[in-house]
Motif scaffolding. Structure first.
Motif, PDB file in Angstrom:
ATOM      1  N   THR A 146       0.835  -1.197   0.000  1.00  0.00           N
ATOM      2  CA  THR A 146       0.000   0.000   0.000  1.00  0.00           C
ATOM      3  C   THR A 146       0.870   1.248   0.000  1.00  0.00           C
ATOM      4  OG1 THR A 146      -1.699  -1.171   1.279  1.00  0.00           O
ATOM      5  CG2 THR A 146      -1.813   1.239   1.268  1.00  0.00           C
ATOM      6  N   PHE A 147       0.482   2.225  -0.806  1.00  0.00           N
ATOM      7  CA  PHE A 147       1.145   3.529  -0.827  1.00  0.00           C
ATOM      8  C   PHE A 147       0.100   4.590  -0.460  1.00  0.00           C
ATOM      9  CE2 PHE A 147       3.278   0.845  -3.932  1.00  0.00           C
ATOM     10  CZ  PHE A 147       4.626   1.031  -3.651  1.00  0.00           C
ATOM     11  N   ILE A 148       0.384   5.400   0.567  1.00  0.00           N
ATOM     12  CA  ILE A 148      -0.513   6.499   0.905  1.00  0.00           C
ATOM     13  C   ILE A 148       0.316   7.754   1.168  1.00  0.00           C
ATOM     14  CG2 ILE A 148      -2.296   4.974   1.833  1.00  0.00           C
ATOM     15  CD1 ILE A 148      -1.485   5.742   4.592  1.00  0.00           C
ATOM     16  N   PRO A 149      -0.217   8.939   0.871  1.00  0.00           N
ATOM     17  CA  PRO A 149       0.568  10.178   1.016  1.00  0.00           C
ATOM     18  C   PRO A 149       0.984  10.430   2.466  1.00  0.00           C
ATOM     19  CG  PRO A 149      -1.422  10.532  -0.291  1.00  0.00           C
ATOM     20  CD  PRO A 149      -1.562   9.181   0.326  1.00  0.00           C
ATOM     21  N   ALA A 150       2.273  10.648   2.663  1.00  0.00           N
ATOM     22  CA  ALA A 150       2.775  10.891   4.018  1.00  0.00           C
ATOM     23  C   ALA A 150       2.215  12.181   4.600  1.00  0.00           C
ATOM     24  CB  ALA A 150       4.302  10.924   4.000  1.00  0.00           C
ATOM     25  N   ALA A 151       2.057  13.202   3.764  1.00  0.00           N
ATOM     26  CA  ALA A 151       1.564  14.493   4.250  1.00  0.00           C
ATOM     27  C   ALA A 151       0.109  14.412   4.704  1.00  0.00           C
ATOM     28  CB  ALA A 151       1.709  15.549   3.156  1.00  0.00           C
ATOM     29  N   MET A 152      -0.650  13.482   4.157  1.00  0.00           N
ATOM     30  CA  MET A 152      -2.058  13.355   4.507  1.00  0.00           C
ATOM     31  C   MET A 152      -2.261  12.662   5.848  1.00  0.00           C
ATOM     32  SD  MET A 152      -5.156  11.683   2.208  1.00  0.00           S
ATOM     33  CE  MET A 152      -4.769  12.725   0.782  1.00  0.00           C
ATOM     34  N   PHE A 153      -1.326  11.766   6.193  1.00  0.00           N
ATOM     35  CA  PHE A 153      -1.452  10.982   7.430  1.00  0.00           C
ATOM     36  C   PHE A 153      -0.139  11.020   8.207  1.00  0.00           C
ATOM     37  CE2 PHE A 153      -4.190   9.059   4.178  1.00  0.00           C
ATOM     38  CZ  PHE A 153      -5.433   9.239   4.780  1.00  0.00           C
ATOM     39  N   PRO A 154       0.219  12.172   8.763  1.00  0.00           N
ATOM     40  CA  PRO A 154       1.526  12.334   9.402  1.00  0.00           C
ATOM     41  C   PRO A 154       1.741  11.474  10.645  1.00  0.00           C
ATOM     42  CG  PRO A 154       0.126  14.235   9.824  1.00  0.00           C
ATOM     43  CD  PRO A 154      -0.569  13.414   8.790  1.00  0.00           C
ATOM     44  N   GLY A 155       0.673  11.029  11.293  1.00  0.00           N
ATOM     45  CA  GLY A 155       0.834  10.252  12.520  1.00  0.00           C
ATOM     46  C   GLY A 155       0.855   8.757  12.328  1.00  0.00           C
ATOM     47  N   LEU A 156       0.909   8.326  11.119  1.00  0.00           N
ATOM     48  CA  LEU A 156       0.861   6.893  10.856  1.00  0.00           C
ATOM     49  C   LEU A 156       2.097   6.193  11.414  1.00  0.00           C
ATOM     50  CD1 LEU A 156      -1.007   4.871   9.386  1.00  0.00           C
ATOM     51  CD2 LEU A 156       0.447   5.138   7.380  1.00  0.00           C
ATOM     52  N   ASP A 157       1.889   5.056  12.075  1.00  0.00           N
ATOM     53  CA  ASP A 157       3.028   4.304  12.615  1.00  0.00           C
ATOM     54  C   ASP A 157       2.779   2.804  12.451  1.00  0.00           C
ATOM     55  OD1 ASP A 157       1.261   3.513  14.650  1.00  0.00           O
ATOM     56  OD2 ASP A 157       1.919   5.109  15.988  1.00  0.00           O
ATOM     57  N   GLU A 158       3.761   2.004  12.861  1.00  0.00           N
ATOM     58  CA  GLU A 158       3.675   0.559  12.669  1.00  0.00           C
ATOM     59  C   GLU A 158       2.507  -0.055  13.427  1.00  0.00           C
ATOM     60  OE1 GLU A 158       7.147  -1.789  13.084  1.00  0.00           O
ATOM     61  OE2 GLU A 158       8.433  -0.444  11.928  1.00  0.00           O
ATOM     62  N   ARG A 159       2.192   0.474  14.578  1.00  0.00           N
ATOM     63  CA  ARG A 159       1.078  -0.060  15.356  1.00  0.00           C
ATOM     64  C   ARG A 159      -0.225   0.045  14.574  1.00  0.00           C
ATOM     65  NH1 ARG A 159      -2.792   2.268  17.915  1.00  0.00           N
ATOM     66  NH2 ARG A 159      -1.827   4.311  17.589  1.00  0.00           N
ATOM     67  N   VAL A 160      -0.431   1.179  13.925  1.00  0.00           N
ATOM     68  CA  VAL A 160      -1.655   1.403  13.163  1.00  0.00           C
ATOM     69  C   VAL A 160      -1.755   0.421  11.995  1.00  0.00           C
ATOM     70  CG1 VAL A 160      -2.876   3.021  11.658  1.00  0.00           C
ATOM     71  CG2 VAL A 160      -1.865   3.830  13.797  1.00  0.00           C
ATOM     72  N   VAL A 161      -0.661   0.247  11.262  1.00  0.00           N
ATOM     73  CA  VAL A 161      -0.736  -0.566  10.042  1.00  0.00           C
ATOM     74  C   VAL A 161      -0.807  -2.060  10.325  1.00  0.00           C
ATOM     75  CG1 VAL A 161       0.418   1.206   8.681  1.00  0.00           C
ATOM     76  CG2 VAL A 161       1.775  -0.627   9.694  1.00  0.00           C
ATOM     77  N   GLN A 162      -0.675  -2.445  11.587  1.00  0.00           N
ATOM     78  CA  GLN A 162      -0.896  -3.845  11.930  1.00  0.00           C
ATOM     79  C   GLN A 162      -2.379  -4.191  11.886  1.00  0.00           C
ATOM     80  OE1 GLN A 162       1.312  -6.065  12.198  1.00  0.00           O
ATOM     81  NE2 GLN A 162       3.223  -5.193  12.946  1.00  0.00           N
ATOM     82  N   GLY A 163      -3.224  -3.161  11.946  1.00  0.00           N
ATOM     83  CA  GLY A 163      -4.667  -3.382  11.912  1.00  0.00           C
ATOM     84  C   GLY A 163      -5.270  -2.927  10.604  1.00  0.00           C
ATOM     85  N   SER A 164      -6.458  -2.339  10.683  1.00  0.00           N
ATOM     86  CA  SER A 164      -7.179  -1.895   9.493  1.00  0.00           C
ATOM     87  C   SER A 164      -6.877  -0.429   9.204  1.00  0.00           C
ATOM     88  CB  SER A 164      -8.688  -2.080   9.686  1.00  0.00           C
ATOM     89  OG  SER A 164      -9.408  -1.466   8.639  1.00  0.00           O
ATOM     90  N   LEU A 165      -6.291  -0.163   8.043  1.00  0.00           N
ATOM     91  CA  LEU A 165      -6.028   1.222   7.644  1.00  0.00           C
ATOM     92  C   LEU A 165      -7.327   1.990   7.447  1.00  0.00           C
ATOM     93  CD1 LEU A 165      -3.054   1.005   5.116  1.00  0.00           C
ATOM     94  CD2 LEU A 165      -3.102   2.270   7.262  1.00  0.00           C
ATOM     95  N   TYR A 166      -8.341   1.321   6.933  1.00  0.00           N
ATOM     96  CA  TYR A 166      -9.609   2.008   6.696  1.00  0.00           C
ATOM     97  C   TYR A 166     -10.249   2.461   8.011  1.00  0.00           C
ATOM     98  CZ  TYR A 166      -9.747   0.940   1.689  1.00  0.00           C
ATOM     99  OH  TYR A 166      -9.484   0.891   0.338  1.00  0.00           O
ATOM    100  N   ASP A 167     -10.141   1.640   9.042  1.00  0.00           N
ATOM    101  CA  ASP A 167     -10.635   2.055  10.361  1.00  0.00           C
ATOM    102  C   ASP A 167      -9.889   3.301  10.832  1.00  0.00           C
ATOM    103  OD1 ASP A 167     -12.574   0.150  10.627  1.00  0.00           O
ATOM    104  OD2 ASP A 167     -11.466  -1.112  12.036  1.00  0.00           O
ATOM    105  N   TYR A 168      -8.586   3.300  10.658  1.00  0.00           N
ATOM    106  CA  TYR A 168      -7.756   4.431  11.078  1.00  0.00           C
ATOM    107  C   TYR A 168      -8.147   5.694  10.311  1.00  0.00           C
ATOM    108  CZ  TYR A 168      -3.567   7.411  11.247  1.00  0.00           C
ATOM    109  OH  TYR A 168      -2.707   8.471  11.360  1.00  0.00           O
ATOM    110  N   ILE A 169      -8.309   5.559   9.000  1.00  0.00           N
ATOM    111  CA  ILE A 169      -8.616   6.723   8.166  1.00  0.00           C
ATOM    112  C   ILE A 169      -9.984   7.308   8.511  1.00  0.00           C
ATOM    113  CG2 ILE A 169      -9.140   7.427   5.787  1.00  0.00           C
ATOM    114  CD1 ILE A 169      -6.926   5.401   4.923  1.00  0.00           C
ATOM    115  N   GLU A 170     -10.967   6.440   8.680  1.00  0.00           N
ATOM    116  CA  GLU A 170     -12.331   6.929   8.886  1.00  0.00           C
ATOM    117  C   GLU A 170     -12.637   7.274  10.345  1.00  0.00           C
ATOM    118  OE1 GLU A 170     -15.007   5.297   5.315  1.00  0.00           O
ATOM    119  OE2 GLU A 170     -14.667   3.797   6.876  1.00  0.00           O
ATOM    120  N   LYS A 171     -12.114   6.487  11.283  1.00  0.00           N
ATOM    121  CA  LYS A 171     -12.452   6.716  12.690  1.00  0.00           C
ATOM    122  C   LYS A 171     -11.469   7.652  13.391  1.00  0.00           C
ATOM    123  CE  LYS A 171     -14.765   2.233  13.046  1.00  0.00           C
ATOM    124  NZ  LYS A 171     -14.761   0.890  13.658  1.00  0.00           N
ATOM    125  N   SER A 172     -10.182   7.463  13.151  1.00  0.00           N
ATOM    126  CA  SER A 172      -9.189   8.304  13.834  1.00  0.00           C
ATOM    127  C   SER A 172      -8.970   9.626  13.114  1.00  0.00           C
ATOM    128  CB  SER A 172      -7.850   7.559  13.949  1.00  0.00           C
ATOM    129  OG  SER A 172      -7.991   6.389  14.730  1.00  0.00           O
TER     130      SER A 172
END
Length: 241
Positions: A146-172
């Motif tokens: 998966t490739f996503i813009p770093a500037a759009m999601f600056p707080g993304l880390d390994e803990r987040v990507v172990q789960g559902s990215l869609y949950d993170y994008i929509e809920k967090s």
């Protein structure tokens, strides 16, 4: 059972009966089905008719043969409708299966040219590159990059990507996912894919690329996936224009 007065071929009725038994869990994944002799006695038909039914199901991937051992129930393919947009985690959850991931790579990199274009980024833009093996009930289903813009999601880390990215994008991040375009093609697994997906060398796999955008039209994701063709199939309703 079968109806010998039916216009449906007897071998087809046998196939449908065995498939129903699989659906009812009378025969489960990995179970050995009765021998041709036993099936011919059960259905009161010739062994040739039984052999045709069994061979058809082997060719479909419903059953598989092991020389010297017998015929067994194969792992049944997961059906993925082409309508609707769900994440892998949501998709597995809806089927009562446990989704999990093994992270292979997570880093911030310069966007490859094709990703740059699809995400509509400027030339110096960076993206998060996330490579994961996706599992259903602890069995490998796909390799997903998966490739996503770093500037759009600056707080993304390994803990987040172990789960559902869609949950993170929509809920967090409170962003609404809108739509995606998806391309699917058949290809052959290379040595690394065979190893990670636990399939024989040169097995058929499904290569899928998804380009997704938010409801406001902003592209936010390019996903390139390699799915096991023996465990996944895509279905679609189509209508005459």
């Amino acid at each position: 059972m079968i109806d010998k007065q039916s216009p449906l071929p007897i071998y087809y009725q046998i196939e449908e009966d065995i498939k129903q038994r699989i659906a009812d869990d009378d025969y489960r994944s990995g179970d050995m089905i009765p021998s041709e002799r036993e099936l011919s006695e059960t259905y009161d038909v010739s062994r040739m008719t039984v052999r045709q039914a069994v061979t058809n199901m082997v060719n479909e991937g419903v059953l598989f043969r092991e020389k010297g051992r017998g015929t067994f129930v194969a792992d049944q393919k997961i059906e993925q409708p082409l309508q609707g947009m769900t994440s892998f985690t949501e998709d597995m959850r809806s089927r009562g299966m446990e989704a999990s991931s093994r992270l292979l790579q997570f880093e911030r990199v310069a966007a490859p040219f094709d990703v740059l274009r699809k995400l509509q980024l400027h030339e110096e833009a960076e993206v998060y590159k996330i490579e994961r093996i996706r599992y259903a009930d602890q069995r490998p289903m796909a390799i997903e990059t998966t490739f996503i813009p770093a500037a759009m999601f600056p707080g993304l880390d390994e803990r987040v990507v172990q789960g559902s990215l869609y949950d993170y994008i929509e809920k967090s991040k409170q962003k609404r996912i809108g739509k995606a375009s998806q391309m699917i093609e058949a290809t052959i697994a290379d040595e690394q894919q065979s190893s990670l997906l636990e399939v024989p060398a040169a097995s058929a796999i499904l290569h899928i690329e998804r380009n997704s955008s938010l409801t406001d039209g902003t592209p936010f994701e390019v996903v390139k996936s390699s799915y096991r063709a023996d465990r996944y199939k895509f279905i679609s309703d189509i209508y005459r224009a």
